[in-house]
Design a protein around this motif. Structure first.
Motif, PDB file in Angstrom:
ATOM      1  N   TYR A 118       0.836  -1.194   0.000  1.00  0.00           N
ATOM      2  CA  TYR A 118       0.000   0.000   0.000  1.00  0.00           C
ATOM      3  C   TYR A 118       0.878   1.255   0.000  1.00  0.00           C
ATOM      4  CZ  TYR A 118      -4.464  -2.378   0.729  1.00  0.00           C
ATOM      5  OH  TYR A 118      -5.585  -3.136   0.565  1.00  0.00           O
TER       6      TYR A 118
ATOM      7  N   ILE B 287     -14.681   8.156   1.416  1.00  0.00           N
ATOM      8  CA  ILE B 287     -13.735   7.366   0.635  1.00  0.00           C
ATOM      9  C   ILE B 287     -14.308   7.144  -0.762  1.00  0.00           C
ATOM     10  CG2 ILE B 287     -12.451   5.199   0.485  1.00  0.00           C
ATOM     11  CD1 ILE B 287     -12.663   4.943   3.493  1.00  0.00           C
TER      12      ILE B 287
ATOM     13  N   TYR C  25      -7.773   5.056  -4.361  1.00  0.00           N
ATOM     14  CA  TYR C  25      -8.725   5.456  -3.333  1.00  0.00           C
ATOM     15  C   TYR C  25      -8.389   6.868  -2.848  1.00  0.00           C
ATOM     16  CZ  TYR C  25     -10.089   0.556  -3.185  1.00  0.00           C
ATOM     17  OH  TYR C  25     -10.540  -0.684  -3.513  1.00  0.00           O
TER      18      TYR C  25
ATOM     19  N   ILE D 155      -3.623   5.019  -1.747  1.00  0.00           N
ATOM     20  CA  ILE D 155      -4.625   5.746  -0.961  1.00  0.00           C
ATOM     21  C   ILE D 155      -4.154   7.204  -0.868  1.00  0.00           C
ATOM     22  CG2 ILE D 155      -5.829   5.932   1.247  1.00  0.00           C
ATOM     23  CD1 ILE D 155      -5.250   2.981   1.712  1.00  0.00           C
TER      24      ILE D 155
END
Length: 462
Positions: free
Chosen positions: A293, A354, A361, A339
Motif C-alpha cells: 500500500y 472514501i 482510493y 490511498i
C-alpha cells in the motif's frame, strides 16, 4: 557535549487524592544537596503526562533512588530533562490505571418514581446505592461525573418538578469504561515527542537517542529495587558502553572508577571444551509477497510541487484532480494499492469520505481529523498484514511513520519518482510505435503500397 545528569526514580502507587508525593532515598555522597533540591522542585512543580491517554499523572509517589551529576558538564536544565524522561520511562513499564472524577449524590423524590431512579442509576454505573423514607425517598451513592452531572433536568422532568439532587466531589476513581476511552483517545506515548520516554546518552562527545526499551543497556548507575520486578521480568543491568580511553575529562573517568571499580578485561574460560551441535541443512524459503500500500499525504505533495502549487493558488480542486490523474497513471506502472488522503478536518459535521477513481482510493478525513492522524492510524493497522510506504515531508509524521516500521519517502522524492515513471512510460510507448513502424517499412514495395492505399481509403480490401 557539556550536559550530564542521570536520575533513577521509583514510581509507586499513592493514596487516593494525594496527587504527586516526592520522597528522597539518596544520600549527599551520591548526589550533592543542591541537585537533590533541584529534583525535588522539578517533581513538585511539574505536571507529568500518563501513558494511557496523555492525561495528567496523579496519586503516585515518586522516590529518587539514584542520581549523579558532574561538576563541569552538568548545567541548569539537565536535571529537568533527566527527571521528566525518567518518570516517562518508568511509566512505560508500570501498570497504569485510568482515573476519572466521581460525584457523591443525594436525591430526594416521590416514592412512585423510585423504580425509574434505580434503573437510571444502574445505567449510570452508580455504586453504593442506598435509600430510605416512606412517601419521599432519599437516595445516596456515588457515580462517574460524566454520567450523572446533567441528571438534574431528567429528574425534574419525570418527577414533575418534585425531585431534587445535590452533588459533591468524591475524588478520582478507576474509570468505569477505561478500555473504551483508551481506544477512543488513540494515544501512542512513544510518539509524543514533547513527553518522550527515550533517553539521551553520549559517545565520543556526540549525543544520541536511546529508545526507552533499551535504556537499561546504556545507563551508568546500577539499577536498584529489583524486588519490585517480577522474577521472569528481571532486567540484567549492563555496564555502560562508555569508552573511557577517549573521554574528554579525566575527572569523569575517576567517578566511573569509584563507582564500578577498576575496569579489567573479562577473561573467558578458553580451555573449556566447546560443545558442538550437528549443522542443519539450511532450507531457503522465499518471503511471502505481501500486498503493498502507498499512502500519499495529498496537500503535502501538492505544495511540494511547483506546478501543482501554482495550480492550487488558482484552483485547489484542479490541483487535487491533477495529482489524482498522475497517481492513476503511476498505479498502471507500479504494483501499488494507492490511498490519497486529503484534510477535511475544518468542515463541520463531515464524516470520513472514501472514493474510488480507477483503482486509486481518495480519502477526505472526518471533522477534527487531519490527514496526518488518518495516515498514522491506517499505517498502524496495515503494518500488521501489508507492506506500507508513506509519501510525506511532514517532519513529525516522518518520525512517527519510521517508528511504525513503514517505508518513508519524502514528497519531493515521490514527485521525482512520478516524473521518472511518466518518462519511462512515454519511452516504452514510443518504442512500441517504433517497432510497429519498422515492421511496416520492411514490407516489399508493391505490398506496402497496397496496404497504404487501403489505410488511406484509396482502395478497398480484397
Amino acid at each position: 557535549m557539556k550536559h550530564y545528569a542521570e536520575v533513577h526514580i521509583l514510581i509507586s502507587q499513592g493514596e487516593r487524592g494525594s496527587g504527586i508525593v516526592y520522597k528522597n532515598d539518596v544520600s549527599d555522597d551520591e548526589l550533592p544537596k543542591n541537585y537533590q533540591s533541584q529534583v525535588r522542585n522539578i517533581v513538585e512543580n511539574s505536571k507529568f503526562k500518563g501513558v494511557l491517554t496523555g492525561g495528567e499523572l496523579t496519586d503516585v509517589v515518586l522516590t529518587l533512588v539514584a542520581g549523579r551529576a558532574h561538576e563541569k558538564h552538568t548545567e541548569g536544565g539537565d536535571f529537568f530533562e533527566a527527571v521528566h524522561r525518567a518518570v516517562r520511562h518508568g511509566l512505560m513499564y508500570a501498570k497504569s490505571i485510568l482515573l476519572e472524577p466521581y460525584y457523591d449524590f443525594e436525591i430526594d423524590l416521590p416514592i412512585e418514581n423510585l423504580g425509574r431512579l434505580l434503573n437510571d442509576l444502574n445505567n449510570m454505573n452508580a455504586e453504593d446505592i442506598s435509600y430510605e423514607g416512606t412517601q419521599v425517598i432519599r437516595a445516596t451513592g456515588f457515580a462517574p461525573t460524566v454520567n450523572i452531572q446533567n441528571y438534574g433536568s431528567t429528574l425534574l422532568s419525570y418527577t414533575k418538578g418534585l425531585g431534587r439532587i445535590s452533588f459533591s466531589l468524591r475524588g478520582f476513581l478507576p474509570c468505569h469504561n477505561a478500555d473504551e476511552i483508551i481506544e477512543k483517545c488513540n494515544y501512542y506515548p512513544e510518539f509524543d515527542v514533547k513527553n518522550t520516554p527515550d533517553s539521551v546518552f553520549a559517545s565520543h562527545g556526540e549525543g544520541f537517542i536511546v529508545p526507552w526499551n533499551e535504556v537499561f543497556n546504556y545507563m551508568h548507575l546500577p539499577l536498584k529495587r529489583f524486588e519490585l520486578v517480577k522474577e521472569e521480568e528481571k532486567i540484567e543491568t549492563v555496564r555502560s558502553t562508555y569508552d573511557a580511553s577517549k573521554a574528554d575529562s579525566e575527572e569523569l573517568m575517576a567517578i566511573f572508577e569509584r563507582t564500578y571499580g577498576k575496569v579489567t578485561p573479562r577473561i573467558g574460560d578458553w580451555d573449556a571444551p566447546v560443545k558442538k551441535t550437528p549443522e542443519r541443512e539450511y532450507v531457503y524459503k522465499e518471503r511471502e509477497k505481501k500486498k503493498h500500500y502507498l499512502l500519499v499525504d495529498g496537500y503535502n505533495v501538492i505544495f511540494a510541487s511547483k506546478s501543482l502549487s501554482e495550480l492550487a493558488d488558482t484552483n485547489i480542486d484542479a490541483a487535487r484532480d491533477r495529482l489524482l490523474e498522475l497517481l492513476i497513471d503511476y498505479k498502471a506502472y507500479k504494483e501499488y494499492e494507492i490511498i490519497l488522503v486529503f484534510d477535511a478536518y475544518r468542515l463541520k459535521n463531515h464524516d470520513t469520505e472514501i472514493l474510488n477513481f480507477s483503482g486509486v482510493y481518495v480519502v477526505y478525513t472526518k471533522t477534527a481529523e487531519t490527514a496526518d492522524q488518518y495516515i498514522e492510524k491506517t499505517t498502524h493497522e496495515m503494518m500488521k498484514k501489508y507492506d506500507v510506504t508513506v509519501a510525506t515531508s511532514d517532519g513529525i509524521e516522518q518520525i512517527i511513520i519510521r517508528g511504525k516500521g513503514a517505508i518513508l519517502i519524502s514528497a519531493r522524492e515521490f514527485l521525482c519518482d512520478l516524473e521518472e515513471t511518466k518518462e519511462n512510460f512515454r519511452k516504452e510507448h514510443i518504442e512500441k510505435q517504433s517497432v510497429s513502424n519498422r515492421l511496416f517499412d520492411s514490407l516489399e514495395g508493391e505490398l506496402k503500397q497496397q496496404i497504404e492505399d487501403i489505410r488511406l481509403g484509396n482502395k478497398k480490401e480484397p
